[in-house]
Design a protein around this motif. Structure first.
Motif, PDB file in Angstrom:
ATOM      1  N   GLN A 128       0.802  -1.221   0.000  1.00 55.32           N
ATOM      2  CA  GLN A 128       0.000   0.000   0.000  1.00 55.32           C
ATOM      3  C   GLN A 128       0.838   1.276   0.000  1.00 55.32           C
ATOM      4  OE1 GLN A 128      -2.420  -0.658   3.429  1.00 55.32           O
ATOM      5  NE2 GLN A 128      -3.418  -2.424   2.507  1.00 55.32           N
ATOM      6  N   GLY A 129       2.187   1.127  -0.018  1.00 54.32           N
ATOM      7  CA  GLY A 129       3.040   2.320  -0.048  1.00 54.32           C
ATOM      8  C   GLY A 129       2.767   3.105  -1.319  1.00 54.32           C
ATOM      9  N   HIS A 130       2.234   4.331  -1.198  1.00 54.62           N
ATOM     10  CA  HIS A 130       1.752   5.055  -2.378  1.00 54.62           C
ATOM     11  C   HIS A 130       2.869   5.634  -3.226  1.00 54.62           C
ATOM     12  CE1 HIS A 130      -2.212   4.531  -0.863  1.00 54.62           C
ATOM     13  NE2 HIS A 130      -1.929   5.148   0.262  1.00 54.62           N
ATOM     14  N   HIS A 230      10.235  -5.307   9.396  1.00 58.72           N
ATOM     15  CA  HIS A 230      11.427  -5.089   8.587  1.00 58.72           C
ATOM     16  C   HIS A 230      11.200  -3.903   7.659  1.00 58.72           C
ATOM     17  CE1 HIS A 230       8.767  -8.131   6.726  1.00 58.72           C
ATOM     18  NE2 HIS A 230       8.877  -7.320   5.699  1.00 58.72           N
ATOM     19  N   PHE A 231      12.296  -3.345   7.178  1.00 60.64           N
ATOM     20  CA  PHE A 231      12.201  -2.195   6.281  1.00 60.64           C
ATOM     21  C   PHE A 231      11.720  -2.607   4.892  1.00 60.64           C
ATOM     22  CE2 PHE A 231      14.539  -0.300   9.635  1.00 60.64           C
ATOM     23  CZ  PHE A 231      14.461   1.070   9.496  1.00 60.64           C
ATOM     24  N   LEU A 244       7.960   3.436   6.243  1.00 63.42           N
ATOM     25  CA  LEU A 244       8.911   4.235   7.029  1.00 63.42           C
ATOM     26  C   LEU A 244       8.204   5.004   8.146  1.00 63.42           C
ATOM     27  CD1 LEU A 244      11.274   5.560   4.207  1.00 63.42           C
ATOM     28  CD2 LEU A 244      11.691   3.685   5.809  1.00 63.42           C
ATOM     29  N   HIS A 245       7.015   5.495   7.849  1.00 62.57           N
ATOM     30  CA  HIS A 245       6.232   6.218   8.860  1.00 62.57           C
ATOM     31  C   HIS A 245       5.853   5.283  10.009  1.00 62.57           C
ATOM     32  CE1 HIS A 245       3.455   9.034  10.680  1.00 62.57           C
ATOM     33  NE2 HIS A 245       2.508   8.104  10.651  1.00 62.57           N
ATOM     34  N   PHE A 246       5.455   4.060   9.645  1.00 69.95           N
ATOM     35  CA  PHE A 246       5.087   3.046  10.650  1.00 69.95           C
ATOM     36  C   PHE A 246       6.288   2.748  11.562  1.00 69.95           C
ATOM     37  CE2 PHE A 246       5.465  -1.579  11.526  1.00 69.95           C
ATOM     38  CZ  PHE A 246       4.459  -1.709  12.469  1.00 69.95           C
ATOM     39  N   ILE A 247       7.468   2.535  10.960  1.00 68.70           N
ATOM     40  CA  ILE A 247       8.672   2.211  11.747  1.00 68.70           C
ATOM     41  C   ILE A 247       9.063   3.398  12.630  1.00 68.70           C
ATOM     42  CG2 ILE A 247      11.162   1.654  11.603  1.00 68.70           C
ATOM     43  CD1 ILE A 247      10.501   0.064   9.032  1.00 68.70           C
ATOM     44  N   ARG A 248       9.024   4.594  12.037  1.00 67.51           N
ATOM     45  CA  ARG A 248       9.392   5.818  12.785  1.00 67.51           C
ATOM     46  C   ARG A 248       8.508   5.963  14.030  1.00 67.51           C
ATOM     47  NH1 ARG A 248      13.287   9.604  13.953  1.00 67.51           N
ATOM     48  NH2 ARG A 248      12.267  11.473  14.727  1.00 67.51           N
ATOM     49  N   THR A 249       7.219   5.724  13.856  1.00 69.25           N
ATOM     50  CA  THR A 249       6.270   5.835  14.979  1.00 69.25           C
ATOM     51  C   THR A 249       6.633   4.851  16.089  1.00 69.25           C
ATOM     52  OG1 THR A 249       4.548   6.443  13.411  1.00 69.25           O
ATOM     53  CG2 THR A 249       3.803   5.778  15.590  1.00 69.25           C
ATOM     54  N   GLN A 250       6.948   3.618  15.700  1.00 72.84           N
ATOM     55  CA  GLN A 250       7.328   2.593  16.681  1.00 72.84           C
ATOM     56  C   GLN A 250       8.601   2.996  17.440  1.00 72.84           C
ATOM     57  OE1 GLN A 250       5.779  -0.991  16.803  1.00 72.84           O
ATOM     58  NE2 GLN A 250       4.177   0.406  16.152  1.00 72.84           N
ATOM     59  N   VAL A 269      18.553   5.262   4.757  1.00 70.42           N
ATOM     60  CA  VAL A 269      17.161   5.307   5.206  1.00 70.42           C
ATOM     61  C   VAL A 269      17.038   4.866   6.675  1.00 70.42           C
ATOM     62  CG1 VAL A 269      16.561   2.973   4.382  1.00 70.42           C
ATOM     63  CG2 VAL A 269      14.801   4.685   4.517  1.00 70.42           C
ATOM     64  N   ILE A 270      17.859   3.897   7.097  1.00 69.42           N
ATOM     65  CA  ILE A 270      17.794   3.431   8.490  1.00 69.42           C
ATOM     66  C   ILE A 270      18.239   4.542   9.436  1.00 69.42           C
ATOM     67  CG2 ILE A 270      18.807   1.822  10.172  1.00 69.42           C
ATOM     68  CD1 ILE A 270      18.697  -0.338   8.107  1.00 69.42           C
ATOM     69  N   ASN A 271      19.349   5.204   9.087  1.00 69.29           N
ATOM     70  CA  ASN A 271      19.843   6.304   9.926  1.00 69.29           C
ATOM     71  C   ASN A 271      18.830   7.431  10.034  1.00 69.29           C
ATOM     72  OD1 ASN A 271      22.283   4.976  10.294  1.00 69.29           O
ATOM     73  ND2 ASN A 271      23.149   5.828   8.430  1.00 69.29           N
ATOM     74  N   SER A 272      18.212   7.768   8.901  1.00 71.42           N
ATOM     75  CA  SER A 272      17.278   8.903   8.926  1.00 71.42           C
ATOM     76  C   SER A 272      16.027   8.584   9.751  1.00 71.42           C
ATOM     77  CB  SER A 272      16.894   9.322   7.502  1.00 71.42           C
ATOM     78  OG  SER A 272      16.252   8.266   6.834  1.00 71.42           O
TER      79      SER A 272
END
Length: 314
Positions: A128-130, A230-231, A244-250, A269-272
């Motif tokens: 679903q990543g737009h 996972h990313f 990325l938004h989902f992971i950032r929130t977690q 991307v992992i660092n950011s």
């Protein structure tokens, strides 16, 4: 005189053919598609025949292409060990030309099939990543229905070792004693290390973390770990904004204590995503780069991976 010359020439030709055969035999070996499979193969073939690896350290099986020298290795190999076309697409054509008794295709073994895990469970969310191009998904899920990172499973590693032993025994019955001893030693050391690693990982079983790609499912399930996700499914494809938004929130909510990168992929991307959070950064090496082939290399691989988990999660 002419007759003597002809006889002498025939003898030379025969000698050349014999020495040619000897050279070919000496060069023959077990060829594994990737280093972790080489760990299992070299444990069984130790002292019997050399083990060679096709995928160089630092390369990814997802986008590798065989070189002419690799094709020669495959053709002259006594035995070729690989997972299957869903993992190593680069092997499919060459392996199809080999007789069945000269290869071990792990994913098709009758003892392995019941142990296979289904593929990525949250692919639907991932789709679903737009911001991802529609044609990216054609490549993304090329692992098919099952998770093909089978070398991460100690149970599947054991079944693979048994299959390699059986094939080499057919090809080299004169080496039975050594092959039997190697298999017995592999099984014993696997049982011991499995117990030790279970104890090491017990204190971190409830700690949440993210891995770079979904290659660790068998190991995580076997040792009762608690991945949050996972990313990416395919390391060649950048994760979408939604993921990325989902992971950032977690991470912001401190649900994860660690985020793992990989030596083959050190994406910015992992660092950011982790920037400004308290999460620790670790590295997991799913291919065991730098671990030398030998009778203990597979248990060393499992031990090394365990240390990488523990050092970041503890």
């Amino acid at each position: 005189m002419i007759q003597h010359t002809k006889t002498f020439n025939r003898m030379l030709l025969a000698a050349a053919l014999v020495s040619g055969c000897a050279i070919t035999t000496a060069q023959a070996s077990v060829v594994a598609s990737m280093r972790p499979l080489g760990f299992i193969a070299s444990a069984i073939a130790d002292g019997v025949t050399p083990t060679e690896i096709l995928l160089p350290d630092g390369a990814s099986p997802h986008d590798f292409a065989l070189r002419p020298s690799d094709l020669q290795k495959i053709r002259r190999a006594d035995l070729v060990v690989w997972v299957g076309p869903e993992m190593e697409a680069f092997m499919a054509k060459s392996a199809a030309q080999l007789p069945l008794n000269r290869q071990v295709e792990i994913a098709t073994l009758s003892t392995v099939k019941p142990l296979l895990q289904k593929g990525d469970e949250d692919e639907d969310e991932h789709k679903q990543g737009h911001d991802e191009a529609p044609d990216q998904h054609a490549n993304e899920h090329h692992h098919g229905e099952y998770n093909m990172h089978v070398w991460m499973s100690p149970e599947i590693a054991k079944q693979t070792a048994i299959a390699i032993h059986a094939r080499l025994l057919e090809l080299m019955p004169q080496k039975k004693d050594k092959l039997d001893a190697n298999l017995e030693q592999f099984e014993d050391s696997l049982t011991k290390v499995d117990e030790n690693l279970g104890k090491m990982l017990q204190p971190v079983q409830g700690k949440g973390y993210f891995v770079f790609h979904d290659g660790y499912g068998y190991f995580e399930k076997h040792f009762g770990l608690s991945p949050l996700g996972h990313f990416t499914v395919n390391p060649e494809i950048q994760p979408g904004a939604q993921r990325l938004h989902f992971i950032r929130t977690q991470l912001v909510e401190q649900k994860a204590v660690c985020v793992f990168a990989e030596p083959q992929f050190r994406p910015a991307v992992i660092n950011s995503v982790a920037q400004g959070t308290t999460v620790r950064m670790g590295t997991l090496d799913p291919l065991g780069s730098g671990i030398a082939l030998g009778k203990d290399s597979y248990v060393n691989f499992l031990s090394h991976l365990t240390s990488q988990y523990v050092s970041c999660l503890k």
